[in-house]
Design a protein around this motif. Structure first.
Motif, PDB file in Angstrom:
ATOM      1  N   LEU A   1     -16.686   1.118   4.959  1.00  0.00           N
ATOM      2  CA  LEU A   1     -15.320   0.641   4.745  1.00  0.00           C
ATOM      3  C   LEU A   1     -15.105   0.205   3.292  1.00  0.00           C
ATOM      4  O   LEU A   1     -14.026   0.386   2.727  1.00  0.00           O
ATOM      5  CB  LEU A   1     -15.017  -0.521   5.691  1.00  0.00           C
ATOM      6  CG  LEU A   1     -14.844  -0.145   7.170  1.00  0.00           C
ATOM      7  CD1 LEU A   1     -14.797  -1.394   8.032  1.00  0.00           C
ATOM      8  CD2 LEU A   1     -13.582   0.685   7.369  1.00  0.00           C
ATOM      9  N   SER A   2     -16.148  -0.395   2.680  1.00  0.00           N
ATOM     10  CA  SER A   2     -16.008  -0.845   1.290  1.00  0.00           C
ATOM     11  C   SER A   2     -15.891   0.324   0.312  1.00  0.00           C
ATOM     12  O   SER A   2     -15.473   0.135  -0.829  1.00  0.00           O
ATOM     13  CB  SER A   2     -17.204  -1.730   0.903  1.00  0.00           C
ATOM     14  OG  SER A   2     -18.395  -0.964   0.810  1.00  0.00           O
ATOM     15  N   LYS A   3     -16.240   1.555   0.763  1.00  0.00           N
ATOM     16  CA  LYS A   3     -16.129   2.739  -0.094  1.00  0.00           C
ATOM     17  C   LYS A   3     -14.809   3.487   0.100  1.00  0.00           C
ATOM     18  O   LYS A   3     -14.572   4.495  -0.562  1.00  0.00           O
ATOM     19  CB  LYS A   3     -17.293   3.698   0.183  1.00  0.00           C
ATOM     20  CG  LYS A   3     -18.665   3.149  -0.175  1.00  0.00           C
ATOM     21  CD  LYS A   3     -19.751   4.152   0.151  1.00  0.00           C
ATOM     22  CE  LYS A   3     -21.133   3.601  -0.188  1.00  0.00           C
ATOM     23  NZ  LYS A   3     -22.209   4.548   0.148  1.00  0.00           N
ATOM     24  N   ASN A   4     -13.984   3.005   1.008  1.00  0.00           N
ATOM     25  CA  ASN A   4     -12.727   3.681   1.321  1.00  0.00           C
ATOM     26  C   ASN A   4     -11.702   3.408   0.211  1.00  0.00           C
ATOM     27  O   ASN A   4     -11.171   2.298   0.083  1.00  0.00           O
ATOM     28  CB  ASN A   4     -12.205   3.177   2.675  1.00  0.00           C
ATOM     29  CG  ASN A   4     -11.013   3.978   3.154  1.00  0.00           C
ATOM     30  OD1 ASN A   4     -10.476   4.817   2.430  1.00  0.00           O
ATOM     31  ND2 ASN A   4     -10.604   3.729   4.384  1.00  0.00           N
ATOM     32  N   HIS A   5     -11.396   4.431  -0.596  1.00  0.00           N
ATOM     33  CA  HIS A   5     -10.479   4.272  -1.724  1.00  0.00           C
ATOM     34  C   HIS A   5      -9.028   4.118  -1.287  1.00  0.00           C
ATOM     35  O   HIS A   5      -8.173   3.769  -2.114  1.00  0.00           O
ATOM     36  CB  HIS A   5     -10.618   5.454  -2.690  1.00  0.00           C
ATOM     37  CG  HIS A   5     -11.927   5.472  -3.413  1.00  0.00           C
ATOM     38  ND1 HIS A   5     -12.177   4.715  -4.534  1.00  0.00           N
ATOM     39  CD2 HIS A   5     -13.080   6.156  -3.149  1.00  0.00           C
ATOM     40  CE1 HIS A   5     -13.414   4.933  -4.956  1.00  0.00           C
ATOM     41  NE2 HIS A   5     -13.982   5.805  -4.137  1.00  0.00           N
ATOM     42  N   ASP A   6      -8.753   4.372   0.000  1.00  0.00           N
ATOM     43  CA  ASP A   6      -7.383   4.176   0.483  1.00  0.00           C
ATOM     44  C   ASP A   6      -7.045   2.693   0.632  1.00  0.00           C
ATOM     45  O   ASP A   6      -5.871   2.332   0.732  1.00  0.00           O
ATOM     46  CB  ASP A   6      -7.199   4.881   1.833  1.00  0.00           C
ATOM     47  CG  ASP A   6      -7.318   6.395   1.693  1.00  0.00           C
ATOM     48  OD1 ASP A   6      -7.028   6.907   0.589  1.00  0.00           O
ATOM     49  OD2 ASP A   6      -7.704   7.058   2.680  1.00  0.00           O
ATOM     50  N   LEU A   7      -8.076   1.856   0.692  1.00  0.00           N
ATOM     51  CA  LEU A   7      -7.864   0.412   0.808  1.00  0.00           C
ATOM     52  C   LEU A   7      -7.766  -0.207  -0.580  1.00  0.00           C
ATOM     53  O   LEU A   7      -8.316   0.325  -1.557  1.00  0.00           O
ATOM     54  CB  LEU A   7      -9.028  -0.229   1.583  1.00  0.00           C
ATOM     55  CG  LEU A   7      -9.273   0.293   3.010  1.00  0.00           C
ATOM     56  CD1 LEU A   7     -10.544  -0.329   3.570  1.00  0.00           C
ATOM     57  CD2 LEU A   7      -8.085  -0.018   3.916  1.00  0.00           C
ATOM     58  N   ASP A   8      -7.082  -1.357  -0.662  1.00  0.00           N
ATOM     59  CA  ASP A   8      -7.001  -2.035  -1.955  1.00  0.00           C
ATOM     60  C   ASP A   8      -8.343  -2.682  -2.284  1.00  0.00           C
ATOM     61  O   ASP A   8      -9.191  -2.896  -1.404  1.00  0.00           O
ATOM     62  CB  ASP A   8      -5.892  -3.094  -1.930  1.00  0.00           C
ATOM     63  CG  ASP A   8      -6.154  -4.150  -0.878  1.00  0.00           C
ATOM     64  OD1 ASP A   8      -6.815  -5.146  -1.181  1.00  0.00           O
ATOM     65  OD2 ASP A   8      -5.698  -3.953   0.286  1.00  0.00           O
ATOM     66  N   ILE A   9      -8.531  -3.018  -3.546  1.00  0.00           N
ATOM     67  CA  ILE A   9      -9.819  -3.506  -4.028  1.00  0.00           C
ATOM     68  C   ILE A   9     -10.224  -4.809  -3.371  1.00  0.00           C
ATOM     69  O   ILE A   9     -11.403  -5.042  -3.085  1.00  0.00           O
ATOM     70  CB  ILE A   9      -9.790  -3.638  -5.571  1.00  0.00           C
ATOM     71  CG1 ILE A   9     -11.187  -3.922  -6.119  1.00  0.00           C
ATOM     72  CG2 ILE A   9      -8.806  -4.706  -5.999  1.00  0.00           C
ATOM     73  CD1 ILE A   9     -12.148  -2.804  -6.000  1.00  0.00           C
ATOM     74  N   GLU A  10      -9.259  -5.695  -3.066  1.00  0.00           N
ATOM     75  CA  GLU A  10      -9.579  -6.987  -2.451  1.00  0.00           C
ATOM     76  C   GLU A  10     -10.156  -6.796  -1.056  1.00  0.00           C
ATOM     77  O   GLU A  10     -11.123  -7.454  -0.672  1.00  0.00           O
ATOM     78  CB  GLU A  10      -8.327  -7.866  -2.392  1.00  0.00           C
ATOM     79  CG  GLU A  10      -7.779  -8.277  -3.742  1.00  0.00           C
ATOM     80  CD  GLU A  10      -8.722  -9.209  -4.483  1.00  0.00           C
ATOM     81  OE1 GLU A  10      -9.596  -9.809  -3.828  1.00  0.00           O
ATOM     82  OE2 GLU A  10      -8.600  -9.311  -5.718  1.00  0.00           O
TER      83      GLU A  10
END
Length: 729
Positions: free
Chosen positions: A76-85
């Motif tokens: 999940l932390s590698k998912n670029h669709d999510l914001d950085i926070e």
């Protein structure tokens, strides 16, 4: 099942010894109760093992679930669709679970993901603390890649904090570790960081060479987004270096390379592109191509959405745009644009960016002879510059030397020269310092390798020394054991000789007793009996006269003498026969030994010898070994068994002589392997006479030892009867 059978057989044995039926039934009840107790203990143990197994499985399942959760959080932390926070929160949760698991490799992998996100977020304080933790764990586990990664991020932290000495040290350490693992992309990243430091410290030639080396490494890699991004950063740095070296054409070429790569990225970063636009516009400005510079600046200034969200970038580009208008003598929008850029710096509280704007305003107002405003901005630039870098202070002093009155301007110019010389000296010292850091790091690495080699050599020598000493000690111990064994063999031979001599002595004594009995028998038979017979016969031929009573008494005496003759004859025949000594003294030797040990061990014993078992016909060596086996077995019973009764039996089984030694002691688990010297001695002695043995035992119910000795029974029996003397008739 084996234990139950043994208990029943034991009961049968005891039943043969005890006529009490009630006692037999009590023993059966006790045996059955004991079996149920053993079964209960077994079930309880099985239940405990089952619970333990389930607990281990549960822990294993929990561990696997935690690892799965950690992996999911990393994904999940590698998912670029999510914001950085959001990505940072997932990575932080993965790290938290990793520390709970307590596995170093898991912690390092989770930290790696969070380090990258902290770097992208520019949260350098968190990056430093996390990198320091990873560095300690990596040093403990000797994980080279984690060491390199942690040193790299520590270098990034110090670079963004302008602590270039520490940054250079950590970059150089990271480079060494990455070179060992041949991580080309990572080496290129480190080189980029080093090139930026060299550029900021005015080592322009060194920065150019380092940048070219980094680009050369990245050219050999497959062009992923990350490779393109850092290649564009390196080209941008190279353009800045060549711009400061006044190689404007090459600088423009490298800036265009950087822009081309940035536009090809999947996730386009406008801030990065506009920063390169600003740098490219500055090169056009410095090279006198003002129209091209204004065109480039307008690409940024016309993007209203971007400049509203990036006020400081807007202030920098607006100031450069205004300065280009000033240089191109287009002053219609001045000083309005300067003042607008300065206001943006004040609003964002960015004093550093306002220094150059104050310098530009001082020059502008000086040209228009507005000296108060020129001097205000000139001294304001100098005041702010003193808080930051000497390069900015140098430019501020140069501006003051141009706008002040002649006497004061001279002082500023002298200060400018001194400061310029000081900066050049510091630049040389820094270049030397970085060379020294690199040299010292190389020396440290060489020394570490030397010490490692020395430690390995010492370890090898120490290991060989220990091996030699151990071998010498082993040889010494082995020789001592060999001497002990030789002594034991000699002692054994001596004991056997003594025992043989003892048996021979007993045989001789028995033969002497037998000869003495024969002599007595012959003397009685040939001497006393003959004389008594002659006397009786003489008295029978006497013609005596007397009363009837006297004659009857005489006849009675003659008959009595005849009875005496018969008794003497019987005694003589009895003394002459060998049936009384048919049992050898071997039985008495065993009996004497058991009597002595019975007193020591507080047990009763019984010796059973089946008919046909004759120890006289057995070889002396075999009898010695049988006696030694009995000794060893009885000693074990005295030491360990705590028995109350011992039975020793001898019987034939075809051509095999069987000896059985049984006790009613505490027994032991016969399924376990025992390395005691007693069993080894027993096995050795049985092997000497080419026999075999079996041991059966049950806890608390005694032990039975069966020895089987192969003997040609018929030949021994034949020789025995053939060697006997004929009895006297």
């Amino acid at each position: 099942m084996i234990t139950i059978k043994y208990s029943i057989s034991k009961f049968r044995l005891l039943r043969g010894k005890s006529p009490n039926l009630i006692g037999q039934k009590s023993y059966i009840c006790f045996a059955v109760k004991k079996q149920f107790l053993n079964m209960f203990k077994s079930c309880f143990s099985l239940a405990c093992y089952l619970l333990l197994f389930l607990n281990i499985n549960a822990q294993s399942d929990t561990f696997k679930k935690r690892l799965d959760s950690i992996r999911e959080l990393r994904v999940l932390s590698k998912n670029h669709d999510l914001d950085i926070e959001t990505r940072v929160r997932y990575a932080e949760k993965a790290c938290e679970l990793s520390y709970e698991v307590g596995k170093d490799t898991t912690i390092l992998h989770s930290n790696e993901r969070l380090q990258e996100l902290y770097w992208r977020k520019k949260d350098f304080n968190s990056l430093k603390m996390l990198s320091y933790k990873s560095l300690k764990i990596a040093e403990k586990t000797n994980d080279s890649l984690s060491l390199a990664r942690s040193h790299y991020y520590m270098g990034e932290f110090y670079r963004y904090r302008f602590t270039y000495d520490s940054a250079y040290y950590h970059y150089f350490k990271a480079k060494r570790f990455y070179q060992r693992k041949r991580k080309v992309y990572k080496i290129a990243l480190v080189l980029y960081g080093l090139a930026v430091i060299q550029k900021n410290e005015r080592d322009l030639i060194g920065s150019e060479l380092t940048s070219i080396e980094a680009i050369s490494l990245m050219e050999s890699l497959y062009e992923t987004d990350d490779v393109k991004r850092f290649k564009s950063f390196t080209y941008n740095n190279l353009g800045m270096v060549l711009g400061q070296l006044k190689q404007y054409e090459k600088s423009i070429e490298y800036y265009n390379f950087s822009l081309k790569l940035k536009r090809e990225l999947k996730f386009v970063n406008k801030s990065s592109i506009y920063a390169t636009y600003n740098n490219l516009g500055n090169i056009f400005k410095f090279s006198g191509q003002y129209d091209k510079a204004i065109k480039i600046y307008n690409k940024v200034l016309n993007d209203k959405d971007f400049i509203n969200r990036n006020l400081i970038t807007y202030a920098i580009v607006l100031d450069n745009y205004a300065e280009t208008l000033y240089l191109s003598e287009n002053h219609e929008q001045l000083p309005k644009l300067y003042l607008e850029a300065l206001d943006l710096c004040h609003r964002t509280k960015n004093d550093y960016r306002s220094i150059i704007i104050h310098q530009h305003l001082a020059t502008y107002y000086h040209d228009y002879n507005q000296m108060d405003s020129a001097l205000y901005h000139g001294y304001k630039a100098k005041e702010l510059s003193e808080q930051f870098y000497k390069d900015d202070l140098l430019k501020s002093i140069l501006v003051l030397s141009k706008i002040e009155e002649e006497s004061i301007a001279v002082k500023h110019y002298d200060a400018y020269i001194r400061l310029n010389d000081s900066i050049h000296r510091e630049e040389r010292l820094k270049r030397n310092k970085y060379a020294r850091i690199q040299f010292e790091t190389n020396q440290y690495i060489k020394e570490t390798k030397r010490l490692n080699t020395q430690n390995i050599l010492i370890s090898v020598i120490g290991g060989i020394s220990i091996l030699v000493l151990g071998l010498l000690y082993f040889i010494r111990i082995q020789r001592s054991k060999n001497r002990d064994l030789a002594f034991e063999r000699e002692q054994e031979k001596t004991n056997q000789e003594i025992y043989k001599l003892m048996l021979q002595q007993q045989v001789k004594e028995e033969e002497g007793r037998l000869l003495e009995r024969h002599r007595i028998a012959e003397d009685l038979h040939d001497g006393v009996l003959t004389r008594l017979f002659g006397t009786r016969m003489g008295m029978g031929f006497l013609d005596l006269k007397g009363d009837k009573e006297t004659l009857e008494k005489l006849e009675s005496f003659i008959n009595e003498m005849q009875d005496i003759e018969k008794d003497i004859r019987d005694v003589s025949h009895t003394l002459k026969t060998e049936n009384l000594v048919s049992k050898t003294n071997f039985y008495s030797v065993i009996n004497d030994y058991l009597e002595n040990q019975g007193r020591i061990g507080n047990f009763e014993f019984e010796i059973k010898i089946e008919p046909g078992v004759d120890f006289e016909v057995i070889d002396d060596n075999v009898r010695v070994e049988i006696y030694r086996i009995i000794q060893e077995s009885i000693q074990n019973i005295v030491k360990h068994a705590r028995a109350k009764h011992v039975w020793v039996s001898f019987f034939w089984k075809e051509t095999v002589l069987c000896m059985e030694i049984e006790d009613d002691g505490i027994g032991f688990d016969a399924n376990k392997n025992y390395n005691g010297i007693g069993l080894k001695n027993l096995a050795s002695r049985v092997a000497k006479i080419e026999g075999g043995f079996e041991i059966s035992s049950t806890i608390n119910e005694g032990t039975k030892l069966l020895i089987q000795i192969p003997i040609n029974k018929e030949s021994h029996v034949y020789e025995y009867f053939d060697s006997r003397r004929s009895p006297i008739n």
